[in-house]
Design an enzyme around this catalytic site. Sequence first.
Site: not given
Ligand SMILES: C[S@@+](CC[C@H](N)C(=O)[O-])C[C@H]1O[C@@H](n2cnc3c(N)ncnc32)[C@H](O)[C@@H]1O
Length: 231
Positions: A135, A208, A211
Site C-alpha cells: 500500500d 500481479t 500491477e
Molecule cells: C496494494 S495491495 C497489493 C496486492 C498484491 N500484492 C498485488 O500486487 O495485487 C496491498 C495488499 O497488502 C495487504 N497488506 C498491507 N499491509 C499488510 C500487513 N501488514 N499484513 C498483511 N497484509 C497486508 C493489503 O491488505 C493489500 O491486499
Amino acid sequence: MSDSVEKRHRRIRSFVLREGRMTPSQQRAMDELWPQFGLDPNQALDLEATFGRQAPATLEIGFGNGDSLAQMALAEPERDFIGIEVHGPGVGHLLLAIEKHQLTNVRVYRHDAVEVLERCIEDAGLDRLQLYFPDPWHKKRHHKRRIVQTPFADLVAQKLAPQGHWHIATDWQDYAEHCLEILEPHSQFKNTASQPPFIERPEWRPLTKFEQRGQRLGHGVWDLLYQRCAT
Ligand SMILES: C[S@@+](CC[C@H](N)C(=O)[O-])C[C@H]1O[C@@H](n2cnc3c(N)ncnc32)[C@H](O)[C@@H]1O
C-alpha cells in the site's frame, strides 16, 4: 490499561481493514480448505513439519488475490510458499487457486505480516521475502504507515537466511525512493542490481492484479532486489 493509553501504544499498521464480502465459493474455500492450508498466527511455524520436507521457503506479504503467488508456487514446486494477507476475500481466492492447481507447497496466514514475522517465523528461516505493490500511502502525513521502515528492515534481515533475498516491487516512484532511503544505508542488505538501483522485472515474478491495474493507468514499475549480507 485505559483506552487512551492503549491507543497511544497501539502499533501503526500498514493497512486499514476494509472487509469486503466473500463470494459463496470463497466462503466455501474458507470453510473447507482453511483447516488444511491456514496457519495460526499465535504459534511458531515449524516449516519442516508443515510441509513435510526441507525446502527453501519464500514468504509473500500482502498477496492481494494470490493469483501471482499461486502461479509462482506452480512454477517452482521445489520451493515452499507462505502467503500473508489480511483481506479475507483475497485469502479465500488464494485457497481456491490452491485447490484448482492442487498445490501442496503453499500455506496461508490471515493476519498482520509484522506480527507473523515477529511471532511465528524462525530467525534465518526464509530464503526469499516478497513484497509486491505494498500500500503506497501517498500522502506525506501517512508515510509512517508504509510497511518499509528501518525497524521493519531489521526484522526482515533477522528472518532471512544469510544471502537470502528481499524482492520489492512498487508502481509508485516515491515509494521506490523511500525504499532506497531505508535500504541503501542498511548494513544488512546489499543491492543486487547490475545497473543500480533497480532491476528489470525477473521473468519468475508474474504480473500481479494490482500491477495490471497500474499498467492500464500507464504507471511505471520499480523492482528492487536486495540480498542479506552473509553474516
Ligand atoms: C496494494 S495491495 C497489493 C496486492 C498484491 N500484492 C498485488 O500486487 O495485487 C496491498 C495488499 O497488502 C495487504 N497488506 C498491507 N499491509 C499488510 C500487513 N501488514 N499484513 C498483511 N497484509 C497486508 C493489503 O491488505 C493489500 O491486499
